[in-house]
Design an enzyme around this catalytic site. Structure first.
Site, short mmCIF file in Angstrom:
data_model
loop_
_atom_site.label_atom_id
_atom_site.label_comp_id
_atom_site.label_asym_id
_atom_site.label_seq_id
_atom_site.Cartn_x
_atom_site.Cartn_y
_atom_site.Cartn_z
N TYR A 44 0.82 -1.23 0.00
CA TYR A 44 0.00 0.00 0.00
C TYR A 44 0.85 1.27 0.00
O TYR A 44 0.33 2.36 -0.20
CB TYR A 44 -0.94 0.05 1.22
CG TYR A 44 -1.87 -1.13 1.39
CD1 TYR A 44 -2.10 -2.03 0.35
CD2 TYR A 44 -2.51 -1.35 2.60
CE1 TYR A 44 -2.94 -3.11 0.53
CE2 TYR A 44 -3.37 -2.43 2.77
CZ TYR A 44 -3.56 -3.31 1.74
OH TYR A 44 -4.41 -4.38 1.91
N HIS A 102 1.05 -11.36 2.03
CA HIS A 102 -0.06 -10.66 1.35
C HIS A 102 -0.75 -11.55 0.32
O HIS A 102 -1.97 -11.49 0.14
CB HIS A 102 0.48 -9.39 0.68
CG HIS A 102 -0.56 -8.36 0.44
ND1 HIS A 102 -0.30 -7.02 0.46
CD2 HIS A 102 -1.89 -8.46 0.18
CE1 HIS A 102 -1.41 -6.34 0.22
NE2 HIS A 102 -2.39 -7.20 0.04
#
Ligand SMILES: NC(=O)c1ccc[n+]([C@@H]2O[C@H](COP(=O)([O-])OP(=O)(O)OC[C@H]3O[C@@H](n4cnc5c(N)ncnc54)[C@H](OP(=O)(O)O)[C@@H]3O)[C@@H](O)[C@H]2O)c1
Length: 272
Positions: A44, A102
């Site tokens: 992110y 992730h």
């Protein structure tokens, strides 16, 4: 796993795709309404902003549950641990509460990254480890690859997508699910059923959706930039949907609306 962890982790505030002032304000609002669990990721590119915003809330580190996720580009012997150390520096903490992979490794060989994840825990870089976007088979395989328990598999989970196979794997393996895209990025609001059901409980459509997820035994991860939505998303613990209403919502899972699939993420696994 402490009771504080179990209770707090049920409602996490997601930070994607926020950055800068927008992220700062959202985290401030989230902290004010009671959120203590926050979810970020290397991918992110907002860990430093998240760390600064959390510091600015003035909350004690002991009260916070901070999750970050290791990017697949860091799934090598040389880069995994240094990347986590960089995440900690950016987040201004000495260990994360939860560290997730992730995504499963794109080649499908999940063992090396799981072992590196376990090493991060043994090195004291995180309190708990988990995964994200794992299939049911990967969940089963993971339990025989490493010994450290996985505290979550964070997956797309909302009432427009049937995730029964993952729910069954969660029961079988003891790896709980956590949601993302919990309100299907707003798509759920196309369906009047949620507001209709909400009217009988004094709750909004979004709160019904999140209540349904919690009653499925899945922790909720939501993101919003708006104070009223942030407050509403946190205020979901004081009602219980009846089995009839749960079933009415369940019927919508046949919609099969998946947001994060191969068209968005080419290295996504073949989801169940
Ligand atoms: N592990 C992964 O691969 C993965 C993938 C995607 C996301 N995530 C994580 O999960 C978090 C949540 O997922 P998401 O943000 O993709 O999807 P989401 O929570 O389903 O959707 C967020 C969107 O819904 C709106 N919204 C939220 N609450 C609302 C409410 N009460 N009423 C009306 N609109 C509402 C927000 O708009 P407003 O700002 O206008 O309220 C925002 O645009 C992310 O922030 C991220 O941390 C993880």
């Amino acid at each position: 796993m402490s009771i504080y962890f179990k209770e707090t982790y049920q409602r996490s505030f997601g930070t994607f795709p926020l950055k800068g002032a927008e992220l700062h304000d959202a985290i401030q609002h989230a902290a004010e309404v009671g959120y203590r669990a926050f979810d970020t990721a290397q991918m992110y590119e907002n860990e430093a902003d998240t760390g600064a915003a959390l510091k600015a809330t003035g909350l004690s580190r002991d009260d916070l549950l901070i999750t970050t996720k290791v990017n697949i580009s860091n799934f090598t012997e040389d880069t995994f641990i240094p990347s986590v150390e960089q995440s900690l520096t950016d987040l201004q903490i000495d260990k994360t509460d939860v560290l997730l992979l992730h995504w499963p490794a794109p080649d499908g060989n999940i063992a090396p990254s799981l072992r590196l994840l376990e090493k991060a825990a043994k090195d004291g870089l995180c309190k708990h480890i988990g995964v994200s976007n794992f299939t049911a088979q990967m969940m089963r395989d993971a339990t025989s690859i490493i010994e450290t328990p996985l505290v979550s598999n964070q997956v797309e989970f909302h009432p427009l997508l049937n995730q029964d196979i993952l729910l069954a794997a969660a029961s079988e393996t003891g790896i709980p699910l956590a949601s993302y895209c919990s309100v299907a990025r707003g798509k759920v609001f196309d369906y009047p059923l949620f507001a209709e059901i909400g009217a009988t409980y004094g709750k909004s459509a979004a709160q019904v959706v999140l209540g349904w997820i919690l009653q499925k035994g899945v922790s909720v991860n939501t993101m919003s930039t708006k104070r009223t939505n942030i407050a509403a998303n946190f205020d979901v613990m004081d009602f219980t949907l009846s089995s009839v209403d749960m079933a009415r919502i369940e019927a919508l899972t046949a919609t099969g609306y998946r947001i994060v699939g191969k068209d968005l993420v080419p290295f996504a696994p073949d989801f169940d």
